[in-house]
Design a protein around this motif. Structure first.
Motif, PDB file in Angstrom:
ATOM      1  N   PRO A 453      33.486  40.622  37.695  1.00  0.00           N
ATOM      2  CA  PRO A 453      34.334  39.620  37.042  1.00  0.00           C
ATOM      3  C   PRO A 453      35.798  39.832  37.412  1.00  0.00           C
ATOM      4  O   PRO A 453      36.279  40.961  37.472  1.00  0.00           O
ATOM      5  N   SER A 455      39.883  38.777  36.870  1.00  0.00           N
ATOM      6  CA  SER A 455      40.914  38.150  36.047  1.00  0.00           C
ATOM      7  C   SER A 455      42.164  37.965  36.892  1.00  0.00           C
ATOM      8  O   SER A 455      42.587  38.870  37.612  1.00  0.00           O
ATOM      9  N   LEU A 456      42.748  36.769  36.810  1.00  0.00           N
ATOM     10  CA  LEU A 456      43.962  36.498  37.565  1.00  0.00           C
ATOM     11  C   LEU A 456      45.159  37.191  36.934  1.00  0.00           C
ATOM     12  O   LEU A 456      46.075  37.640  37.628  1.00  0.00           O
ATOM     13  N   ASN A 457      45.146  37.277  35.622  1.00  0.00           N
ATOM     14  CA  ASN A 457      46.303  37.831  34.898  1.00  0.00           C
ATOM     15  C   ASN A 457      46.196  39.338  34.765  1.00  0.00           C
ATOM     16  O   ASN A 457      45.984  39.886  33.679  1.00  0.00           O
ATOM     17  N   THR A 458      46.285  40.004  35.880  1.00  0.00           N
ATOM     18  CA  THR A 458      46.237  41.464  35.871  1.00  0.00           C
ATOM     19  C   THR A 458      47.035  41.996  37.047  1.00  0.00           C
ATOM     20  O   THR A 458      47.161  41.336  38.075  1.00  0.00           O
ATOM     21  N   GLN A 462      42.155  44.869  42.779  1.00  0.00           N
ATOM     22  CA  GLN A 462      40.806  44.308  42.757  1.00  0.00           C
ATOM     23  C   GLN A 462      40.101  44.702  44.055  1.00  0.00           C
ATOM     24  O   GLN A 462      40.735  45.159  45.017  1.00  0.00           O
ATOM     25  N   PHE A 553      37.560  32.439  37.940  1.00  0.00           N
ATOM     26  CA  PHE A 553      38.262  33.470  37.184  1.00  0.00           C
ATOM     27  C   PHE A 553      37.661  33.580  35.791  1.00  0.00           C
ATOM     28  O   PHE A 553      37.122  32.623  35.243  1.00  0.00           O
ATOM     29  N   GLU A 554      37.791  34.771  35.228  1.00  0.00           N
ATOM     30  CA  GLU A 554      37.316  34.976  33.859  1.00  0.00           C
ATOM     31  C   GLU A 554      38.146  34.140  32.889  1.00  0.00           C
ATOM     32  O   GLU A 554      39.349  33.959  33.076  1.00  0.00           O
TER      33      GLU A 554
END
Length: 554
Positions: A453, A455-458, A462, A553-554
């Motif tokens: 999974p 997340s864009l806001n991190t 990745q 994205f999550e």
């Protein structure tokens, strides 16, 4: 034979067959036909966009004839057979008195006309829809293992034609729910599944690429009432042309008096309702609803026999439709009388002009599964569609055509003028540009895999992996990465170069048949509604490819 088919019927059917053969031989290919011809160069149990029956039709035609007729001859046979099967499906003691009306009705339907000679997946779809309905009729009359067997074969034929043929099967069988307790109906289902097993295996071996594309990877515009729902109703009219008021009047006047009529009504209303609901999500193409022409041909012809007013107006408007269609058919061959510039026009001349400049040099087309096979068909030289992030994947993404052009000097044809060696104007007003590449090398089958999974806001690093399916190792010096951000309708809006480093610092190449992990951080997109992303690869400074799937994205 003569007891089922009046002499006049056979004469008119023969004339239509001859007309379609002549049209097939004289009409240049349309782009989709060239694409399916490309399918047929390597017969398989499946292809990127469609099941395999259309490719088999092309192959069989090619055994008998050359040129365009070598692509279309089987289509002529199937369309002729469809007329005969629809006739046999109609039980009415007076039908022999209205043979001309029958042909006027069917010939007036523009797409039935077109699929009488064009080789498209809809051609076998229409044939097997008619054959399936006739088989179901006989199954109702003689409930035994023989007709159960034929029921299964025709269901398999439908599904080998086009995937949405499943709707035809579903609505017909749903009209007779008692079939769930009929052992011969279950025999038909088992036979169909058995016949379809090779395609299931192909889908599994190819990671369900066709299903994933149609269900998940196709871009879709935001809902537009005029383009989607209103367009759907326009298509319902366009399918029948000037006869549409009386065709639909025939539908509304028909009562469900027996199980076959009930099946025809369920099929027609079911298809219309299904695609009406679908029109709130996507644009409905006219050919998607084409199967309603078969049950409506049967229902309308019965009304022609029973209702003098409908008979009169179908005959008048049908003849007008037919004359207009004949005029347009001539225009497919002879461009000066055509009211529009159609895709049968100008391709042979364009290809001949390019070949005069470059001889038998292979040609790579940027983002064109249409031009690549068309050029190959008329020039006889190898071609390839190099698909990048501005386009979509297609059969060229999964077959072996890429390998035939590696390390050769090629002409690279695109719509971009940058670095061009020549201009290649086309008759439709579009400008293409050609650039010579002395040592063409591409790796479009490299796959970028995201397995966790995201997340864009991190700010965290990745990970993605790259799988190398080739028989050779590939130096990391030859490749670079980018990331594309897609909106909720899966249109690429933002894209950035992506700095990705191997998870193991000593890694210098992508090992054959193995994966390599890379670490990266998301560049911040300029868009507010980034819903999906996709990681692509550029090899040897070619435009970035479509190497990954659209990941949400999550």
């Amino acid at each position: 034979m003569n007891s089922k088919f009046p002499r006049l019927f056979l004469i008119l059917l023969g004339l239509i067959f001859i007309l379609n053969v002549i049209q097939s031989a004289l009409t240049p290919l349309i782009f989709d036909e060239a694409y399916y011809w490309h399918y047929a160069q390597n017969l398989s149990w499946g292809y990127f966009d469609h099941p395999p029956l259309v490719a088999l039709m092309v192959k069989l035609s090619g055994f008998l004839f050359e040129g365009e007729l070598g692509v279309r001859f089987v289509s002529c046979l199937l369309s002729t057979g469809m007329f005969a099967i629809i006739w046999m499906s109609i039980d009415h003691p007076k039908k022999r008195d209205y043979v001309p009306h029958f042909f006027v009705l069917l010939f007036s339907m523009a797409l039935l006309n077109a699929y009488g000679f064009f080789t498209l997946p809809d051609t076998p779809l229409l044939f097997f829809t008619a054959f399936f309905l006739y088989t179901y009729k006989r199954f109702l009359e003689q409930n035994n293992w023989l007709w159960g067997l034929f029921l299964g074969i025709t269901m398999a034929g439908l599904m080998y034609s086009k995937y949405h043929a499943a709707l035809v099967i579903f609505f017909v069988l749903f009209s007779n729910i008692k079939l769930v307790t009929n052992k011969y109906a279950w025999l038909g289902v088992l036979v169909a599944l058995f016949c379809y097993t090779p395609h299931f295996i192909w889908l599994f071996e190819n990671d369900f690429v066709t299903i994933k594309y149609h269900l998940f990877d196709r871009p879709n515009d935001p809902y537009n009432f005029t383009k989607y729902t209103l367009g759907f109703f326009v298509n319902l009219i366009a399918v029948f042309g000037l006869t549409f008021p009386w065709v639909y009047q025939s539908l509304f006047k028909t009562k469900s008096t027996d199980r076959l009529t009930k099946a025809l009504l369920f099929l027609t209303y079911g298809i219309i309702l299904f695609f009406f609901v679908s029109s709130f999500n996507r644009r409905i193409q006219t050919q998607w609803i084409i199967v309603i022409t078969v049950p409506l041909a049967i229902l309308t012809f019965k009304q022609i026999i029973a209702n003098a007013k409908i008979r009169k107006w179908i005959y008048i408007t049908g003849i007008i439709n037919g004359v207009l269609i004949l005029y347009l058919r001539v225009g497919l061959i002879y461009e000066p009388i055509s009211p529009i510039y159609y895709e049968t026009h100008g391709n042979k001349e364009w290809i001949s002009g390019i070949q005069e400049k470059i001889g038998d040099m292979p040609v790579v087309f940027e983002n064109s599964y249409r031009n690549a096979p068309m050029y190959a068909f008329y020039s006889g030289v190898p071609t390839f569609s190099l698909n990048n992030f501005m386009y979509r994947r297609n059969q060229y993404s999964i077959d072996n055509s890429e390998s035939t052009l590696q390390h050769q000097k090629v002409l690279y044809v695109s719509k971009r003028a940058t670095g061009a060696d020549m201009e290649l104007p086309k008759g439709d007003g579009k400008m293409y540009y050609g650039q010579f590449i002395d040592n063409f090398e591409s790796y479009r089958k490299l796959k970028t895999l995201v397995e966790e999974p995201i997340s864009l806001n991190t700010e965290k690093e990745q990970t993605f992996r790259v799988y190398n399916p080739y028989d050779e190792n590939i130096s990391l010096d030859k490749i670079k990465f980018n990331i594309a951000y897609l909106n909720p309708t899966k249109d690429v809006v933002d894209r950035f170069a992506l700095k990705a480093i191997p998870a193991e610092s000593q890694t210098k190449q992508l090992i054959s048949k193995d994966t390599v992990a890379f670490k990266f951080k998301f560049p911040k997109p300029n868009m507010d509604n980034a819903t999906y992303f996709r990681i692509g690869i550029s090899e040897n400074d070619l435009l970035y490819g479509i190497n990954g799937t659209n990941t949400k994205f999550e």
